[in-house]
Design an enzyme around this catalytic site. Structure first.
Site, short mmCIF file in Angstrom:
data_model
loop_
_atom_site.label_atom_id
_atom_site.label_comp_id
_atom_site.label_asym_id
_atom_site.label_seq_id
_atom_site.Cartn_x
_atom_site.Cartn_y
_atom_site.Cartn_z
N ASP A 31 48.31 29.29 47.75
CA ASP A 31 47.31 28.54 47.01
C ASP A 31 45.81 29.27 46.91
OD1 ASP A 31 47.15 25.26 46.32
OD2 ASP A 31 45.04 26.46 46.28
N GLU A 156 54.36 9.84 44.71
CA GLU A 156 53.45 9.95 45.77
C GLU A 156 53.59 8.68 46.74
OE1 GLU A 156 49.51 10.75 44.50
OE2 GLU A 156 50.13 12.52 43.57
N LEU A 254 58.96 -3.24 37.44
CA LEU A 254 58.64 -4.60 36.70
C LEU A 254 57.71 -5.53 37.67
CD1 LEU A 254 62.13 -5.84 35.50
CD2 LEU A 254 60.21 -5.09 34.01
N CYS A 264 49.72 11.27 36.93
CA CYS A 264 50.66 11.78 36.23
C CYS A 264 50.90 10.73 34.84
CB CYS A 264 52.22 11.77 36.92
SG CYS A 264 52.14 12.82 37.97
P1 NAD Z 1 47.20 19.11 42.81
O1 NAD Z 1 46.02 19.06 41.83
O2 NAD Z 1 47.33 18.15 44.00
O3 NAD Z 1 47.41 20.51 43.20
C1 NAD Z 1 47.47 21.57 42.55
C2 NAD Z 1 47.23 22.92 43.56
O4 NAD Z 1 47.21 24.16 42.83
C3 NAD Z 1 45.77 22.89 44.08
O5 NAD Z 1 45.98 23.08 45.63
C4 NAD Z 1 45.06 24.40 43.48
O6 NAD Z 1 44.20 24.78 44.37
C5 NAD Z 1 46.17 24.81 43.36
N1 NAD Z 1 45.89 26.01 42.29
C6 NAD Z 1 45.45 25.94 41.19
N2 NAD Z 1 45.13 27.20 40.45
C7 NAD Z 1 45.78 28.10 41.04
C8 NAD Z 1 46.25 29.29 40.99
N3 NAD Z 1 45.98 30.16 39.96
N4 NAD Z 1 47.09 29.99 42.14
C9 NAD Z 1 47.37 29.37 43.13
N5 NAD Z 1 47.14 27.95 43.36
C10 NAD Z 1 46.45 27.31 42.36
O7 NAD Z 1 48.42 18.64 41.89
P2 NAD Z 1 49.85 17.90 42.14
O8 NAD Z 1 49.55 16.60 42.12
O9 NAD Z 1 50.53 18.59 43.17
O10 NAD Z 1 50.56 18.28 40.65
C11 NAD Z 1 51.13 19.58 40.39
C12 NAD Z 1 52.02 19.40 39.09
O11 NAD Z 1 53.04 18.80 39.35
C13 NAD Z 1 51.44 18.80 37.74
O12 NAD Z 1 51.54 19.46 36.41
C14 NAD Z 1 51.82 17.36 37.88
O13 NAD Z 1 51.76 16.55 36.47
C15 NAD Z 1 53.21 17.40 38.45
N6 NAD Z 1 53.67 16.35 39.17
C16 NAD Z 1 52.94 15.76 39.87
C17 NAD Z 1 53.29 14.57 40.65
C18 NAD Z 1 52.56 13.85 41.65
O14 NAD Z 1 53.08 12.71 41.98
N7 NAD Z 1 51.48 14.40 42.12
C19 NAD Z 1 54.78 14.36 40.62
C20 NAD Z 1 55.66 14.94 39.75
C21 NAD Z 1 55.03 16.26 38.98
#
Ligand code: NAD
Length: 437
Positions: A31, A156, A254, A264
């Site tokens: 990260d 989550e 539901l 999301c």
């Molecule tokens: P988040 O915001 O919690 O985490 C994203 C991470 O990416 C952060 O720690 C950030 O510092 C890092 N990051 C950003 N740019 C970066 C780079 N250039 N290099 C390295 N790290 C970098 O996001 P999230 O909730 O984990 O969601 C991530 C993806 O998964 C999204 O597309 C989301 O739609 C999808 N998703 C999320 C969930 C959920 O419940 N949160 C479920 C399914 C899918």
């Protein structure tokens, strides 16, 4: 066993890293947030997710899970690079792909040998094809990588369980070689005959959006049914229970409530709508789910105002629950945000309490009162609003509440309080679509 690097260590990246290492792979979570990585290397888990800490600790101690802020080195040493950065809502509802683009750039500069490049972030249909083109434009040897779309369906609050025991794993790729690599990663599931589906990249991308939009639609639908129940004297819980017994409908999603939030559904629905619009198609059901959801959030604030005879001025309201749902510290798009804003805009005072998410909400509202337990937060309150379905709110001590509160108004937007008890203790209350006792 594969050597995997996951880029982006948020809710999805961290759970994926923990889960894939639990499957026996060697995983580096990378990260750009070096503080987060430092914390993880010293045992600090940056998010609240039940069971996550234990899995991380076990695999970290067994040298299967590593954390790094050196993205380039982490890519170079990996056989599989997983993109798990955020894809927030951008202009016109489109997903903003700036984080994905930045990572794709870094990957193209560091393809030192054959790798599978896999996207786990939720990206609009067609993104995979563009990623492949972008990488092709930057490298000489086209055999250096294969592309996979492997969307994530974890929720989550139950993310570890969802990742380790998924309903399905979607592997979208036109490369048999990459498909085999991905099957190897998920091998323990494969052995247990968990359904792994091999699709095209576009189909995999679509499955993610179609699934999220359908679940959101279900929530908006039951919310609207609940609103109609209120007008017609029906009880939405009985309606939802009976509906759920029909196998064609299922009882999941539901539960009427204050409107969906989270990182999301809101943005994914907007993104699907934008993609369909850009392709000349109007997806009216998706649009309706968004509109109904916005209305539901407003409806909750109106309910509160009604309970106070249209005057919240100088009233102290205890907002119980800030996270967008129970068992997470994530407040993104939480209905509690709309509620807090509304109370403040109407001259009220907010006492806020969440077992986990106070710190997150403080980043948005630093001038409301935060408490470390329910009973402190309700002292001298004129009213209580339940915004999140945390278990501890299901068994509140009404006797104590009655003693501590100044007023006697309760709005239960999650339908978790016992209405007989509310009446017995003389509360004036409202909820979503129930017949009042
Ligand atoms: P988040 O915001 O919690 O985490 C994203 C991470 O990416 C952060 O720690 C950030 O510092 C890092 N990051 C950003 N740019 C970066 C780079 N250039 N290099 C390295 N790290 C970098 O996001 P999230 O909730 O984990 O969601 C991530 C993806 O998964 C999204 O597309 C989301 O739609 C999808 N998703 C999320 C969930 C959920 O419940 N949160 C479920 C399914 C899918």
């Amino acid at each position: 066993m594969k050597n995997i690097t996951i880029i982006g260590t948020g809710y999805v990246g961290l759970v994926t890293g923990a889960g894939m290492s639990e499957f026996g792979n060697k995983v580096t979570c990378a990260d750009i947030d070096s503080k987060k990585i430092e914390g993880l290397n010293s045992g600090l888990i940056p998010i609240y997710e039940p069971g996550l800490e234990e899995v991380i600790k076990r695999n970290f101690e067994n040298n299967r899970l590593f954390f790094s802020s050196d993205i380039e080195a982490s890519i170079k040493k990996a056989e599989v690079v997983v993109i798990a950065v955020g894809t927030p809502q951008g202009e016109n509802g489109m997903a903003d792909l700036k984080f994905v683009d930045a990572v794709v750039d870094t990957i193209s500069r560091n393809l030192n040998n054959y790798k599978v490049v896999c996207t786990k972030s939720t990206v609009p249909i067609g993104t995979g094809k563009n990623i492949v083109k972008k990488i092709y434009n930057k490298i000489q040897d086209k055999e250096l990588f294969d592309y996979v779309s492997n969307p994530e369906f974890l929720r989550e609050g139950s993310a570890i369980k969802d990742f380790l025991w998924p309903d399905r794993v979607i592997i979208g790729t036109d490369s048999d070689k990459a498909y085999k690599v991905m099957c190897d990663i998920y091998r323990p599931l494969y052995i247990n005959k968990n359904p792994i589906a091999h699709t095209s990249v576009e189909t995999a991308e679509m499955i993610k959006y179609a699934s999220n939009s359908f679940l959101a639609l279900k929530i908006s639908y039951i919310n609207e049914i609940a609103n109609l129940c209120e007008l017609l004297g029906a009880d939405v819980h009985d309606v939802a229970n009976a509906m759920g017994q029909d196998g064609r409908i299922s009882d999941k999603f539901l539960h009427p409530g204050p409107g969906f939030g989270g990182s999301c559904f809101p943005k994914d629905l907007e993104a699907l709508l934008a993609v369909s619009k850009n392709n000349g198609l109007k997806m009216k059901t998706v649009k309706a789910a968004i509109i109904a959801n916005n209305n539901q959030k407003k409806r909750m604030t109106r309910k509160l105002l009604n309970l106070f005879d249209n005057d919240l001025n100088k009233r102290t309201i205890s907002v119980l629950g800030l996270a967008f749902k129970a068992n997470t510290d994530d407040i993104r798009e939480s209905a509690a945000i709309d509620m807090i804003k509304f109370i403040i805009d109407h001259g009220g005072v907010v006492n806020a309490y969440d077992p986990i998410a106070n710190n997150e909400m403080y980043k948005l509202f630093n001038d409301i009162h935060y408490y470390n337990n329910v009973y402190d937060s309700i002292k001298d309150a004129d009213g209580i609003v339940i915004m999140t379905e945390w278990n501890e709110f299901r068994s509140l001590d009404f006797k104590r509440i009655k003693k501590y509160m100044r007023g006697n108004i309760i709005l239960d937007t999650r339908n978790i309080l016992n209405m007989n008890q509310l009446s017995e203790f003389g509360f004036i209350y409202d909820n979503v679509g129930r017949i009042k006792k």
